[in-house]
Write a protein that holds these residues in place. Sequence first.
Motif, mmCIF file in Angstrom:
data_model
loop_
_atom_site.group_PDB
_atom_site.id
_atom_site.type_symbol
_atom_site.label_atom_id
_atom_site.label_comp_id
_atom_site.label_asym_id
_atom_site.label_seq_id
_atom_site.Cartn_x
_atom_site.Cartn_y
_atom_site.Cartn_z
ATOM 1 N N VAL B 218 0.614 -0.528 6.953
ATOM 2 C CA VAL B 218 -0.736 -1.342 6.628
ATOM 3 C C VAL B 218 -0.457 -2.695 6.047
ATOM 4 N N ILE B 229 -5.724 -2.260 -0.122
ATOM 5 C CA ILE B 229 -5.856 -1.183 1.268
ATOM 6 C C ILE B 229 -4.780 -0.357 1.135
ATOM 7 N N LEU B 231 -3.254 3.530 2.640
ATOM 8 C CA LEU B 231 -3.534 4.441 3.742
ATOM 9 C C LEU B 231 -2.466 5.833 3.358
ATOM 10 N N THR B 233 -1.324 9.229 4.872
ATOM 11 C CA THR B 233 -0.950 9.958 6.210
ATOM 12 C C THR B 233 -0.725 11.462 5.904
ATOM 13 N N ILE B 289 -1.560 -0.656 11.110
ATOM 14 C CA ILE B 289 -2.850 -1.389 10.880
ATOM 15 C C ILE B 289 -2.747 -2.560 10.299
ATOM 16 N N ILE B 317 -10.515 -3.484 10.653
ATOM 17 C CA ILE B 317 -9.120 -2.632 10.640
ATOM 18 C C ILE B 317 -8.891 -2.537 12.154
ATOM 19 N N VAL B 345 -5.206 10.151 8.943
ATOM 20 C CA VAL B 345 -4.772 8.752 8.140
ATOM 21 C C VAL B 345 -6.093 8.494 7.331
ATOM 22 N N GLU B 347 -8.048 6.076 4.959
ATOM 23 C CA GLU B 347 -8.058 4.716 4.484
ATOM 24 C C GLU B 347 -8.951 4.558 3.593
ATOM 25 N N ALA B 349 -10.168 1.159 0.948
ATOM 26 C CA ALA B 349 -9.743 -0.129 0.482
ATOM 27 C C ALA B 349 -10.852 -0.628 -0.457
ATOM 28 N N SER B 386 -8.331 8.137 -2.576
ATOM 29 C CA SER B 386 -7.656 8.630 -1.163
ATOM 30 C C SER B 386 -6.749 9.926 -1.474
ATOM 31 N N GLY B 406 0.186 0.732 1.411
ATOM 32 C CA GLY B 406 -0.626 0.004 1.005
ATOM 33 C C GLY B 406 -0.227 -1.492 0.534
#
Lengths: 368, 821
Positions: B218, B229, B231, B233, B289, B317, B345, B347, B349, B386, B406
């Motif tokens: 990302v 942000i 992410l 996974t 991303i 995004i 994933v 996300e 942010a 997250s 991130g």
Amino acid sequence: MSAPNKSFDPVEVTTLSPEALAGFVADALQAFAHAANLDELKEARLAHIGDRSALALANREVGALPPAAKADAGKRIGQARGQVNQALEARTAELEAARDAALLVEESVDVTTVMPATRGGRHPLTTIQEQVADVFIALGYRVAEGPEIEAEWLNFDALNIAPNHPARTMQDTFFVGNEDSGVVLRTHTSPVQIRSMLTQQPPIYVICPGRVFRTDELDATHSPVFHQVEALVIDKGITMADLKGTLDHFASSMFGEGIVTRLRPSYFPFTEPSAEVDLQCFVCRGASIDNPEAVCRTCRSEGWIEWGGCGMVNPKVLVACGIDPEEFSGFAFGMGLERTLMFRHGITDMRDMVEGDVRFTRAFGLGV
Amino acid sequence: MKVPVSWLRDYVAIPESLSGRDVAELLVGVGFEVEGVETVGDVRGALVVGRVQAIEELEGFKKPIRFCQVEVGPSNGHVDTPGIRGIICGARNFAEGDLVIIALPGTTLPGDFTIGTRETYGRISDGMICSQRELGLGDDHDGIMILPAGSATPGDDAFPILGLGDEVLDIAVTPDRGYALSIRGIAREVAIAQGIPFTDPADALPELPESSGTPVDVDSEDRAACDLIVLRTLENFNPAAPTPDFIKSRLAAVGVRSISFAVDVTNYVMFELGQPLHAFDADKITGKIRVRRALAGEKLETLDHVVRELSNEDLLIADDSGALSLAGIMGGLTSEISESTTRVVIEAAHFDAVDAAKSSRRHKLSSEASRRFERGVDRMLAPVASARAAELLIQYGGATYVGLAGVETAPDLVHVSFDPEHPSRVAGRSYDVSATKATLVALGCHIDDSKSPWDVRVPTWRPDLSTSIDLVEEVIRIDGYNNVPTRLPVAPKGSGYTAKQKLLRRSGLFLAGRGLVEVRNYPFMGQAEFDNLELASDATRRHALKLANPLSDEQPFMRTTLLPGLFAALTRNTSRGFADAALFEIASVSLPTPAQPATGITNPPRPSVSGRPSENDIAQLEALLPAQPTYVSAVLATGMWNDAIELVVSLASELGVDVTVRAADIAPWHPGRCAQIILGDRVIGTAGEISPRVNENFGLPKRTVAFEVDLDVLVLHANVTPSAPRIWTFPIAKEDIALVVAKDVAASDVMETVRQAAGELLEDIRLFDVYEGAQVPEGHKSLAFALRFRAADRTLSADEVAEARQAGIVAAAAQFGATLR
């Protein structure tokens, strides 16, 4: 008239004898008493004291008497005439009074036939604005005014409502011309506060009643056009205690001695701290809370009625108006007047205040 | 925001003795509006878990019916069959061995429906197998509820399993308190209000397994709009994994529909912590991303199946293939989690609040995510939230953790310089300094009180706290507004109402006293009304400001005259049976100058708010606005033309203003029965009978009369301090004269001529009769005037009076050809 009576002889003039005079008087009094009305009394008067009446004739005889007898006879006849005149006067008064009384009876009317003229009336929204203003005028405030079509800067920016604040969307605000024209229909009377601060040095004590606009459809509880009243105080050392004291004074002035307000924390961009204002229920004064025996329709048995918003003027607002927040502080509060009328008068439908039905407004008369 | 009390208890030990109402009271005390407290599922009695042992299919009825033997626990069975109940059921979505919810006889379900033991379909049914809807838990009536195998034992009390009986507070959160759109935020407030400990669920990062692979990468190309942000996974996710009951029931309680486990998790964590999350199907992502602005012409179909035209102000995004989601607002359809998604994933942010608000407004799309971003989300929360979501996906969805990617710009931690005496100065009472400190600490502040003033670092979840007064509000709020004393401030001596304010009030009182009823109409009008007034196409009254967003397209203009509103109100009254209605209104109209276009300008002045605008700035703001004079207008359904004129003249007289009247031809009035009202040499209004055509256009009663006057001008010229007259007591001499003049001669002109000529001996002159008919020549009228003569210093002689009278007659004859009748 008899011939001159050279050698006095009262006997010769019989009409002047005490007996004769007494008779004349008695006749006259009787005639007066018998007169049933003013017309009959007039006839009796002519008959008994007129030029041809016995008394008048007797009076003329006095002139023929020798000087020695004149005084005596004159006195007698004077007394007789006095007596008759007095009786006449009394009877006249009696008969006049009777005549007047009869006339009044004859002129009597049915006083229940009167209907009131078609009544005019002033709109209760007009009079409540005046009532509120009266309360604050008495405290020394000034009534401030401003235009209904207002600069967006005065309606929002100066009140610390940022350009992207949700209140500025077309869902709430009527934009005049186009959305970027900088002109709106004022969404509250707060721009009048800004105008006051821009044109006046503190101390400022103003009350601003007026018409405001939001893009709500008209229904029983909403109207796109409604009325508010706001107060603004800017002075040295103004605290939240001053705000609460002023609200309590306002509440008791409008709703009765001893009625108070309470504050609940809330949020408005132009005040900090901010609060919602609740009014103690002026009908049940709280007696209905948790009391099924005393249900209160005015406050729905909650004891309090939501009334308006308030707070301490946000220092950012003072700065935008060129007032030093280190030197001055202030408070502001505002209420919806339609809502106030609705709970004060038991108006159940907002539309009644909008439609202009004469029955509605006449009920409020000229207002006080 | 709906808040189940049971969820709050995860983070704050609310005493069992406190009801939902008590918790609501606590929150009201610290500034939250609680709009209601509801109990989940209005069920009274016994609900237990049952296991279906045997199903007997009954034939011969309109629909297939099952008679089930259900194991309901040792103490809940029927007398004859311990632990077992026979129950009739019409649903077919269950099999032998399934765990179901049983309402035992005597239990009352929502809708006041009490279950009994009854004979039906030839069997004794001894309870009910419940569906979600029957329990008031949702609209799902496709079949009965089935609990996951092994999740409960027959005979278990079903209330806690279903979340029944839990109380849910409905809290209206003010726009400054984004943090309160979460259980975390509300729990903290409850803890502070009650003075009990709070466990912050965001304090510690949930522990995740070691990374095992390459997570989706990302980058943020716009660090101002997205300074963080993250992410995470995951793979090997079981797309068929059911959502655990506690998540389902909590989502139901906050009013969110269960969609799929992965999506439910993102929602659950958002409500729990306040951080919006989005789940992508990793296999549908191409490359890396990116957070970037949309390109002109770019489009995105969002999850609500709307294809959105993007603006280059929209934050996206995106991946190498294009837009994936509208950042902070709503996800896109192409990358959504499906029934076959195994790589997920998550996300999380931090988006700029203003940016989010603008996009949300631009697309008229308000979502749970946008509501939170607009109000401000905790800058530090994304990694925690997250991780929490990943933890749940691993625990309940069989997922394995791949890892984290991130980008982040170092956060600006907000420090506020705070004088601990400041709250006392604002509230007008003194606050204990140590209590003030404790309050701020409980709110999450870090305080360095070794300095004076204090240095206060405000918590990252409170972007609304940035100045000292913000902290003052917190201190006073938590202590309670009820503890602020009351005092009535003394204003400097005032001078009361202005003359204008008093005269406006007087005007309304006058008209109402004359029997008219005040109305307050909306200030809007439409093209049709201008036309119905029969205004000339270039009439200035047609130049009206137009609203950009009128409530009704029929009335987009701001009124330039009060008459259409009064006409509408009049017809409303006459149609309701008030044929004699007489109405007035006192209100402003808006009269733009020719230079002010109806559709406004663009780029208006926007002075800075960092100080007082200059006089020039203020003048420019004022120049945006139209003139908005106050008018007074009236309509009378049954009046005569002269009543309208008389009302205006009398109103003016009431205000101490002498106005004159002149014949005129102005729409919407009758051209032969219309008067201009004149003050000095200025026309200030019009009065008379409305023209027949306009009457018809508006559906008004025949011969409606009306006036409209600029009340501001009247009031401006009001004589509020009249000079006292000298009162002469010499005898008066009265003379009446009747003058015959041509019909088109104005009586007021004749009267004025006579007045002038008769001289100062004439004390008063009034017109008392107008006659047209057989006694005067065709085309003529007779005007009868009553003249009153008086001198200041003597009894007038007959000759003097005759001479003055004759002078008047002679002048009228010379000027108008008047003859004495």
